[in-house]
Scaffold this motif. Structure first.
Motif, PDB file in Angstrom:
ATOM      1  N   HIS A 200      58.341 -12.562  11.039  1.00 11.67           N
ATOM      2  CA  HIS A 200      58.174 -11.263  11.683  1.00 11.67           C
ATOM      3  C   HIS A 200      58.651 -11.343  13.125  1.00 11.67           C
ATOM      4  O   HIS A 200      59.171 -10.375  13.677  1.00 11.67           O
ATOM      5  CB  HIS A 200      56.704 -10.833  11.616  1.00 11.67           C
ATOM      6  N   GLY A 201      58.473 -12.514  13.750  1.00  5.33           N
ATOM      7  CA  GLY A 201      58.921 -12.697  15.128  1.00  5.33           C
ATOM      8  C   GLY A 201      57.970 -12.138  16.154  1.00  5.33           C
ATOM      9  O   GLY A 201      58.327 -11.974  17.318  1.00  5.33           O
ATOM     10  N   GLN A 202      56.736 -11.845  15.735  1.00  4.79           N
ATOM     11  CA  GLN A 202      55.751 -11.337  16.672  1.00  4.79           C
ATOM     12  C   GLN A 202      55.332 -12.445  17.618  1.00  4.79           C
ATOM     13  O   GLN A 202      54.975 -13.538  17.209  1.00  4.79           O
ATOM     14  CB  GLN A 202      54.522 -10.815  15.904  1.00  4.79           C
ATOM     15  N   SER A 203      55.387 -12.173  18.928  1.00  3.25           N
ATOM     16  CA  SER A 203      55.057 -13.204  19.906  1.00  3.25           C
ATOM     17  C   SER A 203      53.561 -13.255  20.199  1.00  3.25           C
ATOM     18  O   SER A 203      52.981 -14.329  20.313  1.00  3.25           O
ATOM     19  CB  SER A 203      55.835 -12.948  21.203  1.00  3.25           C
ATOM     20  N   LYS A 204      52.946 -12.112  20.319  1.00  7.17           N
ATOM     21  CA  LYS A 204      51.540 -12.057  20.719  1.00  7.17           C
ATOM     22  C   LYS A 204      50.631 -12.630  19.640  1.00  7.17           C
ATOM     23  O   LYS A 204      50.862 -12.449  18.446  1.00  7.17           O
ATOM     24  CB  LYS A 204      51.126 -10.609  20.993  1.00  7.17           C
ATOM     25  N   GLY A 205      49.567 -13.300  20.064  1.00  5.06           N
ATOM     26  CA  GLY A 205      48.538 -13.751  19.137  1.00  5.06           C
ATOM     27  C   GLY A 205      48.740 -15.128  18.560  1.00  5.06           C
ATOM     28  O   GLY A 205      47.890 -15.614  17.811  1.00  5.06           O
ATOM     29  N   LEU A 206      49.850 -15.810  18.900  1.00  6.86           N
ATOM     30  CA  LEU A 206      50.096 -17.131  18.334  1.00  6.86           C
ATOM     31  C   LEU A 206      48.981 -18.102  18.695  1.00  6.86           C
ATOM     32  O   LEU A 206      48.500 -18.853  17.853  1.00  6.86           O
ATOM     33  CB  LEU A 206      51.445 -17.661  18.821  1.00  6.86           C
ATOM     34  N   SER A 207      48.555 -18.098  19.946  1.00 11.54           N
ATOM     35  CA  SER A 207      47.523 -19.046  20.363  1.00 11.54           C
ATOM     36  C   SER A 207      46.222 -18.813  19.611  1.00 11.54           C
ATOM     37  O   SER A 207      45.503 -19.768  19.288  1.00 11.54           O
ATOM     38  CB  SER A 207      47.281 -18.938  21.878  1.00 11.54           C
ATOM     39  N   HIS A 208      45.915 -17.552  19.279  1.00  7.48           N
ATOM     40  CA  HIS A 208      44.684 -17.255  18.529  1.00  7.48           C
ATOM     41  C   HIS A 208      44.774 -17.803  17.110  1.00  7.48           C
ATOM     42  O   HIS A 208      43.812 -18.368  16.578  1.00  7.48           O
ATOM     43  CB  HIS A 208      44.433 -15.754  18.508  1.00  7.48           C
ATOM     44  N   HIS A 209      45.923 -17.638  16.466  1.00  9.63           N
ATOM     45  CA  HIS A 209      46.099 -18.167  15.116  1.00  9.63           C
ATOM     46  C   HIS A 209      45.978 -19.687  15.107  1.00  9.63           C
ATOM     47  O   HIS A 209      45.290 -20.265  14.254  1.00  9.63           O
ATOM     48  CB  HIS A 209      47.474 -17.772  14.570  1.00  9.63           C
ATOM     49  N   LEU A 210      46.621 -20.334  16.063  1.00 11.71           N
ATOM     50  CA  LEU A 210      46.592 -21.787  16.103  1.00 11.71           C
ATOM     51  C   LEU A 210      45.200 -22.302  16.434  1.00 11.71           C
ATOM     52  O   LEU A 210      44.734 -23.289  15.865  1.00 11.71           O
ATOM     53  CB  LEU A 210      47.617 -22.293  17.115  1.00 11.71           C
ATOM     54  N   GLN A 211      44.531 -21.649  17.360  1.00 15.47           N
ATOM     55  CA  GLN A 211      43.182 -22.079  17.712  1.00 15.47           C
ATOM     56  C   GLN A 211      42.236 -21.917  16.529  1.00 15.47           C
ATOM     57  O   GLN A 211      41.347 -22.746  16.316  1.00 15.47           O
ATOM     58  CB  GLN A 211      42.659 -21.280  18.907  1.00 15.47           C
ATOM     59  N   GLY A 212      42.442 -20.881  15.728  1.00 18.42           N
ATOM     60  CA  GLY A 212      41.611 -20.695  14.541  1.00 18.42           C
ATOM     61  C   GLY A 212      41.764 -21.843  13.568  1.00 18.42           C
ATOM     62  O   GLY A 212      40.780 -22.331  13.007  1.00 18.42           O
ATOM     63  N   SER A 213      42.999 -22.310  13.365  1.00 16.24           N
ATOM     64  CA  SER A 213      43.198 -23.424  12.434  1.00 16.24           C
ATOM     65  C   SER A 213      42.636 -24.722  12.999  1.00 16.24           C
ATOM     66  O   SER A 213      42.108 -25.553  12.255  1.00 16.24           O
ATOM     67  CB  SER A 213      44.689 -23.578  12.103  1.00 16.24           C
ATOM     68  N   VAL A 214      42.704 -24.899  14.323  1.00 12.98           N
ATOM     69  CA  VAL A 214      42.116 -26.088  14.946  1.00 12.98           C
ATOM     70  C   VAL A 214      40.603 -26.106  14.729  1.00 12.98           C
ATOM     71  O   VAL A 214      40.015 -27.124  14.354  1.00 12.98           O
ATOM     72  CB  VAL A 214      42.440 -26.138  16.458  1.00 12.98           C
ATOM     73  N   GLN A 215      39.970 -24.966  14.937  1.00 11.77           N
ATOM     74  CA  GLN A 215      38.523 -24.885  14.755  1.00 11.77           C
ATOM     75  C   GLN A 215      38.142 -25.160  13.302  1.00 11.77           C
ATOM     76  O   GLN A 215      37.121 -25.804  13.026  1.00 11.77           O
ATOM     77  CB  GLN A 215      38.026 -23.508  15.184  1.00 11.77           C
ATOM     78  N   TYR A 216      38.965 -24.680  12.384  1.00 12.58           N
ATOM     79  CA  TYR A 216      38.673 -24.890  10.969  1.00 12.58           C
ATOM     80  C   TYR A 216      38.780 -26.365  10.608  1.00 12.58           C
ATOM     81  O   TYR A 216      37.883 -26.943   9.974  1.00 12.58           O
ATOM     82  CB  TYR A 216      39.633 -24.060  10.115  1.00 12.58           C
ATOM     83  N   VAL A 217      39.866 -27.007  10.989  1.00 13.28           N
ATOM     84  CA  VAL A 217      40.068 -28.414  10.655  1.00 13.28           C
ATOM     85  C   VAL A 217      39.014 -29.291  11.318  1.00 13.28           C
ATOM     86  O   VAL A 217      38.560 -30.289  10.738  1.00 13.28           O
ATOM     87  CB  VAL A 217      41.488 -28.860  11.055  1.00 13.28           C
ATOM     88  N   ALA A 218      38.583 -28.922  12.522  1.00 13.45           N
ATOM     89  CA  ALA A 218      37.584 -29.726  13.240  1.00 13.45           C
ATOM     90  C   ALA A 218      36.301 -29.884  12.444  1.00 13.45           C
ATOM     91  O   ALA A 218      35.602 -30.898  12.562  1.00 13.45           O
ATOM     92  CB  ALA A 218      37.282 -29.090  14.596  1.00 13.45           C
ATOM     93  N   ARG A 219      35.991 -28.908  11.591  1.00 11.50           N
ATOM     94  CA  ARG A 219      34.772 -28.980  10.792  1.00 11.50           C
ATOM     95  C   ARG A 219      34.833 -30.079   9.733  1.00 11.50           C
ATOM     96  O   ARG A 219      33.802 -30.472   9.191  1.00 11.50           O
ATOM     97  CB  ARG A 219      34.527 -27.637  10.090  1.00 11.50           C
ATOM     98  N   TYR A 220      36.023 -30.580   9.455  1.00 14.17           N
ATOM     99  CA  TYR A 220      36.203 -31.546   8.370  1.00 14.17           C
ATOM    100  C   TYR A 220      36.531 -32.947   8.871  1.00 14.17           C
ATOM    101  O   TYR A 220      36.929 -33.808   8.090  1.00 14.17           O
ATOM    102  CB  TYR A 220      37.295 -31.057   7.422  1.00 14.17           C
ATOM    103  N   LEU A 221      36.356 -33.186  10.174  1.00 11.83           N
ATOM    104  CA  LEU A 221      36.694 -34.494  10.708  1.00 11.83           C
ATOM    105  C   LEU A 221      35.860 -35.601  10.065  1.00 11.83           C
ATOM    106  O   LEU A 221      36.325 -36.731   9.916  1.00 11.83           O
ATOM    107  CB  LEU A 221      36.504 -34.510  12.232  1.00 11.83           C
TER     108      LEU A 221
END
Length: 487
Positions: A200-221
């Motif tokens: 899509h090439g949407q620039s806004k919101g990338l950091s929110h998407h990435l931070q969400g995946s970081v928070q999710y993976v952190a639960r499984y360390l």
């Protein structure tokens, strides 16, 4: 657009997307097609961002070198989505036949976007995260078609937006559940991110998407599902690459202690497999060198106040830089042979070898540019040779009629091109790259031109050569209000 990091917000999805969720045939699908029935079961409890701890999981044994547990049959058909509409199946077929091929420069039997991702998407249609992944795949496919010069591109774009909205809603439901599959949920997160910020090439919101995946993976360390099943490993590998490349390019992921710990711990696990980073056309050694360079940059930035001044390195920091350079000067022979051993004999060995060497040279030179220019703050003139090597390798790959070349090395090199010859080479490479239907590459082209313009203006003001001028391209990105995912 909706965000992964705040998926409990109903207002993030427009009404048309919400309505379409009730009627899409994919939602009524009753079973998978084309994937084996013995996929290992993962019963980890997924996480929202206020969640209980994950529950124990049962996965297949995985020592890091085994055969993938899931794969697509050799003959791919358009009926992969049972009871899906004709449009859904056409989009799914386009994804497997065309989009998956451009997702990695090494398109072979191990391409996860041709095997692991689509299989997970259709394997359990009762799972909200599987449905999210399936709609994310269809959104990617439709966005790709909408970016091509086709008469009905507007129709594809509407379809892409509809599937994207459904993918977000289903992901939110999956995160709220108690029996969702770790692999499917993380795959859905990454697929949604790619759909929005690459195709899509949407620039806004990338950091929110990435931070969400970081928070999710952190639960499984504690559980480390990526060490126990192939599909979890290959998807977690994608997560590590998404996070690392995003931090290096634009600081789009906030460098909190939690993020740093999560990335470090997971990276240590997944890089033990010699196949790590093969989806980028890179190797564990090169990506570890890149990661170490990033850590050194953070260490220097913590005490340096002037961006355009060379840092004064301590003995320990000099040793770190020397080790990274030593890793980059290691011959590529063993890694080339490993790649060769994984290839089907579709071309002559000489052609295959040339292709693999070009990919590895691309990354090797680009990591050197990042270390010398960005971390140690040498001027562009010092890395002129590496810039030429990187761009020449990229052009060689593109002219081999390869449909995918990793964009991060191209950006790193093009940003430091300052001579007419180097910029003409970069223009050629970027122009070929932007014809592939990934909108983020057109954004990158604009950013590179802005970097060149600012370097030229500064050189004229200082009455010096362009090769003496350092341009902070992260600041250029901020000034342009752009976030880019260089995948």
């Amino acid at each position: 657009m909706g965000r992964i990091s705040d998926l409990d917000s109903e207002g993030e999805i427009d009404a048309s997307s919400a309505r379409s969720e009730q009627t899409t045939p994919l939602e009524e699908s009753t079973g998978p097609l084309g994937c084996p029935e013995n996929e290992p079961s993962e019963t980890t409890t997924p996480t929202t961002y206020i969640v209980p701890s994950p529950q124990p999981t049962e996965c297949s044994d995985y020592a890091g070198h085994g055969t993938p547990t899931i794969s697509l049959p050799a003959a791919l058909s358009m009926s992969m989505i049972r009871d899906g509409s004709r449009e859904d199946n056409e989009l799914f077929h386009h994804y497997i036949s065309n989009v998956s091929v451009m997702m990695t420069p090494i398109d072979d039997d191990h391409n996860p976007w041709k095997s692991t991702y689509p299989c997970l998407a259709v394997h359990d249609v009762t799972s909200a995260s599987s449905r999210s992944l399936a709609h994310g795949i269809l959104a990617q496919s439709a966005f790709h078609l909408s970016n091509l010069d086709l008469p009905n591109h507007a129709s594809y774009r509407r379809s892409a937006m509809r599937h994207f909205g459904i993918a977000l809603r289903q992901l939110r439901r999956g995160l709220a559940g108690q029996t969702e599959n770790f692999s499917c949920t993380l795959a859905a997160m990454l697929t949604i991110t790619l759909a929005e910020h690459v195709f899509h090439g949407q620039s806004k919101g990338l950091s929110h998407h990435l931070q969400g995946s970081v928070q999710y993976v952190a639960r499984y360390l504690g559980q480390k599902p990526w060490a126990t099943s192939y599909e979890a490993w290959v998807i977690t590998q994608s997560f590590v690459l998404h996070t690392l490349m995003s931090q290096i390019v634009g600081d789009t992921v906030t460098d909190t202690a939690s993020t740093a710990t999560t990335l470090h711990d997971v990276l240590e696990d997944v890089t033990t497999d010699p196949r790590f980073a093969y989806t980028l056309g890179s190797t564990p050694r090169l990506m570890k060198a890149l990661y170490q360079a990033r850590l050194l940059e953070e260490q220097l930035a913590a005490r340096e106040s002037f961006w355009d001044a060379k840092p004064n390195l301590s003995e320990d920091e000099l040793l770190q830089a020397s080790k990274i350079l030593a890793a980059l000067n290691t011959p590529l022979d063993a890694e080339v042979e490993l790649y060769m051993s994984r290839q089907r004999p579709m071309e002559t060995p000489a052609q295959q070898r040339k292709f693999i060497v070009s990919n590895l040279t691309l990354f090797n030179s680009a990591v050197a540019i990042y270390l010398l220019r960005v971390v140690l703050r040498y001027p562009p003139s010092v890395v002129a040779e590496q810039v030429s090597q990187t761009l020449s390798a990229a052009l060689a790959l593109l002219e081999m009629n390869r449909v995918a070349v990793s964009i991060w090395p191209i950006f790193i090199a093009a940003a430091e091109a300052y001579t007419d010859e180097a910029q003409a080479l970069a223009e050629r490479v970027l122009s070929l790259s932007t014809s592939l239907g990934a909108t983020n590459r057109a954004v990158i082209h604009r950013v590179v031109k802005q970097i060149w313009s600012e370097r030229q203006a500064t050189a004229a003001q200082r009455r010096c050569e362009g090769g003496d001028v350092l341009v902070d391209w992260r600041q250029v990105l901020k000034n342009m209000d752009v976030e880019i995912l260089l995948l």
